[in-house]
Design an enzyme around this catalytic site. Sequence first.
Site, PDB file in Angstrom:
ATOM      1  CB  CYS A 156      30.998  55.614  53.882  1.00  0.00           C
ATOM      2  SG  CYS A 156      31.324  53.972  54.153  1.00  0.00           S
ATOM      3  NE  ARG A 212      33.886  61.020  52.824  1.00  0.00           N
ATOM      4  CZ  ARG A 212      33.734  61.621  53.823  1.00  0.00           C
ATOM      5  NH1 ARG A 212      34.072  63.026  54.080  1.00  0.00           N
ATOM      6  NH2 ARG A 212      33.099  61.033  54.939  1.00  0.00           N
ATOM      7  CD1 TRP A 226      37.541  52.339  51.453  1.00  0.00           C
ATOM      8  CD2 TRP A 226      37.296  52.004  53.762  1.00  0.00           C
ATOM      9  NE1 TRP A 226      38.750  52.139  51.972  1.00  0.00           N
ATOM     10  CE2 TRP A 226      38.646  51.659  53.179  1.00  0.00           C
ATOM     11  CE3 TRP A 226      37.026  51.731  55.036  1.00  0.00           C
ATOM     12  CZ2 TRP A 226      39.654  51.331  54.089  1.00  0.00           C
ATOM     13  CZ3 TRP A 226      38.019  51.301  55.849  1.00  0.00           C
ATOM     14  CH2 TRP A 226      39.446  51.043  55.512  1.00  0.00           C
ATOM     15  CG  ASN A 257      30.731  57.890  57.066  1.00  0.00           C
ATOM     16  OD1 ASN A 257      31.484  56.823  56.968  1.00  0.00           O
ATOM     17  ND2 ASN A 257      31.316  58.994  57.325  1.00  0.00           N
ATOM     18  N   GLY A 258      29.984  55.269  58.927  1.00  0.00           N
ATOM     19  CA  GLY A 258      30.196  54.825  60.264  1.00  0.00           C
ATOM     20  C   GLY A 258      29.954  53.096  60.589  1.00  0.00           C
ATOM     21  CD  GLU A 281      54.790  62.670  55.584  1.00  0.00           C
ATOM     22  OE1 GLU A 281      54.302  61.841  56.488  1.00  0.00           O
ATOM     23  OE2 GLU A 281      54.039  63.067  54.696  1.00  0.00           O
ATOM     24  CE  LYS A 297      52.497  61.792  51.707  1.00  0.00           C
ATOM     25  NZ  LYS A 297      52.177  61.623  53.187  1.00  0.00           N
ATOM     26  CD  GLU A 317      50.712  57.812  52.770  1.00  0.00           C
ATOM     27  OE1 GLU A 317      51.354  58.712  52.467  1.00  0.00           O
ATOM     28  OE2 GLU A 317      49.654  57.888  53.597  1.00  0.00           O
ATOM     29  CG  HIS A 352      73.300  50.187  67.110  1.00  0.00           C
ATOM     30  ND1 HIS A 352      74.723  49.489  67.658  1.00  0.00           N
ATOM     31  CD2 HIS A 352      73.517  51.040  67.289  1.00  0.00           C
ATOM     32  CE1 HIS A 352      75.352  50.647  68.243  1.00  0.00           C
ATOM     33  NE2 HIS A 352      74.533  51.690  67.782  1.00  0.00           N
ATOM     34  CE  LYS A 403      43.410  63.543  52.716  1.00  0.00           C
ATOM     35  NZ  LYS A 403      44.864  63.588  52.435  1.00  0.00           N
TER      36      LYS A 403
HETATM   37  C1  BG6 Z   1      45.529  57.704  56.660  1.00  0.00           C
HETATM   38  C2  BG6 Z   1      45.739  58.572  55.493  1.00  0.00           C
HETATM   39  O1  BG6 Z   1      44.291  56.719  56.661  1.00  0.00           O
HETATM   40  O2  BG6 Z   1      45.272  58.322  58.082  1.00  0.00           O
HETATM   41  C3  BG6 Z   1      46.869  59.461  55.813  1.00  0.00           C
HETATM   42  O3  BG6 Z   1      46.133  57.871  54.399  1.00  0.00           O
HETATM   43  C4  BG6 Z   1      46.766  60.151  57.199  1.00  0.00           C
HETATM   44  O4  BG6 Z   1      47.239  60.258  54.839  1.00  0.00           O
HETATM   45  C5  BG6 Z   1      46.525  59.093  58.363  1.00  0.00           C
HETATM   46  O5  BG6 Z   1      48.013  60.738  57.627  1.00  0.00           O
HETATM   47  C6  BG6 Z   1      45.816  60.033  59.541  1.00  0.00           C
HETATM   48  O6  BG6 Z   1      44.699  60.896  58.978  1.00  0.00           O
HETATM   49  P1  BG6 Z   1      44.328  62.112  59.619  1.00  0.00           P
HETATM   50  O7  BG6 Z   1      42.987  62.638  58.896  1.00  0.00           O
HETATM   51  O8  BG6 Z   1      43.738  61.747  61.066  1.00  0.00           O
HETATM   52  O9  BG6 Z   1      45.232  63.006  59.569  1.00  0.00           O
END
Ligand code: BG6
Length: 608
Positions: A2, A27, A75, A101-102, A481, A485, A488, A504, A603
């Site tokens: 949020c 976010r 969110w 937010n929280g 990674e 990518k 995602e 294996h 995010k």
């Molecule tokens: C996910 C994000 O929710 O949280 C990723 O979509 C991110 O991009 C991961 O790597 C960890 O987030 P942060 O802010 O703790 O690096």
Amino acid sequence: MCGIVGFSGTREAAAVLIDGLRRLEYRGYDSAGIAVCDGERINVAKVKGYVKNLAEMTHDGADIRGFVGIGHTRWATHGAPNDVNAHPHLSSDGRFAVVHNGIIENYALLRQELTERGYKFLSDTDTEVVAHLLELYYAGDMKKAIMKTAARLEGSYSLGVVCLDGSGRLFAMREQSPLILGLGVGENYFASDVAALVPHTKNVIYLEDGEFAELTPEGMTVYDVTGHEVKKPVSRVAWDVEAAEKGGYEHFMLKEIMEQPACFKATVEPRIKNDRIVFEDFDLTDGELKSIDKIIITACGSAGYAGQVGRYVIEELCRVPVTVELASELRYRNPIIDEKTLLIVISQSGETADTIAALKECKSRGARVLAIVNVVGSTIAKLADHVIYTWAGPEIAVATTKGYTTQVAVLDMLAIYLADRLGRMDSVTYERLITALHDMPGKMQRAIDLNRNVKKLAKRLSHHNDIYFIGRNMDYAVCMEGALKLKEISYIFAEAYAAGELKHGTIALVEQGSLVVTLACYEPLFDKTMSNIEEVKARGAQVLAVAPEDNKKIVSKADDFLPVPRTEPIFTPLAQIIPLQLFAYYVAKERGCDIDKPKNLAKSVTVE
Ligand code: BG6
């Protein structure tokens, strides 16, 4: 995650609030709303969907009059995303509106108590209890009502409150969820992050847990949890509003990929003084350093994969055992940790709930905590014993790129720094690595320049629905990674496998036409990786290789090739990840995906 905003001034608030919400969209959210006080009533507009729906609904805020108000992007945690559950939430008497937010952990009990007292709940949210508590405790003194309400809440929250008392006052409260105040001229603001404040002011105040603030157009007062006024330092935001805008790129993600050489430089150069690495806030004594008998790196998502790279580098240079643990697992694993454990917590946002929980768990067992974070004043930065910031600037795209490479950059510097302090690196090596760090922005830029054509390759390969990433040693860490990518943003199933492990089990899945992305930059095991290419090609696979640009051997074997410049070996991941980021970006583009805001992702996930 949020986002909340607040404005108190002498001009219409709604348009300012809506613009602020637009700057928090990255976010991740599923509904939005504002509440503005016009002196006689609090006018609320809220809607499921995007901020643009809210803007259309209110004619860009023109229909909602008043000079003081709050806004929210939600969110969904408690209650489905819909108009009723969207924030702000009103008290029954219409005197208060609240954004949050929280998570309020004890909201069910509070809801039951308030219901028994006759309060009517309109939504399924945890937040609504705050609006009714304020009404319950208000007896003419807003500050007292705020304090009494806060005393009843358990959990994490940043709260914004607008009240109908005609004074133009706003209240903001922080408990384990960031909240920043912005100081204007004749107007003042608050927001969940500085991206919403920078268009108006760079002078900000970071609230600490337990603190709350009262804002008016003329000024602001900050109180501690006991209600005593506290004097807070004013910080200056280091970047300007363009940094949080697209700058002519079609997507934030592409802009942030292109920014990586500059972000690496911004993160590294200020920490190299007279060719020595210096960390301002990592002041362990030699004795403390030498007492460390193990290092645990913990994070989520890409931050964890940056940690995987860091593990190889730190172990190689420092000869201290390093493990990388998923924060969501570490927090519940009853880990073996004591004061000889160094916990490295990596987080771009500094707000990821699992990472915060793992940090607290390990700290309670005696670990010394070093945080590597990108957001100044974030929760993880405040909870850690030491902080090394990645100076990547605001990262807007949900799929991190510059956040990841600047995390790797800090880990590389940290490994060199620790090895030197522990007496495990000779001066010749140290100097060579410092020189290589200075050269890396150029190497990263060359990695971009060498892969300008990846768009055509991505178009040709974008039809695959499952893709294997294989590599050995650090190549394997970068595969993790690279695969994430792709997953995602293109929604293709992609997974990283240790190349030596393929035989294996997983190789049973490789068939005619399977696409296998093979990372072959780790020279000591190059021949082994070449054998793995033979293995998968023998079963009909197509191989997309990532290797040094002058490697002729692999070009003859692979079907397609993403070249990277030769670098100091331990820094290769910083160049190697770039073509994989570009590949994921153009595959997702070809598939028509929402690149900056991928479905189901946020995010930063500030809930468990
Ligand atoms: C996910 C994000 O929710 O949280 C990723 O979509 C991110 O991009 C991961 O790597 C960890 O987030 P942060 O802010 O703790 O690096």
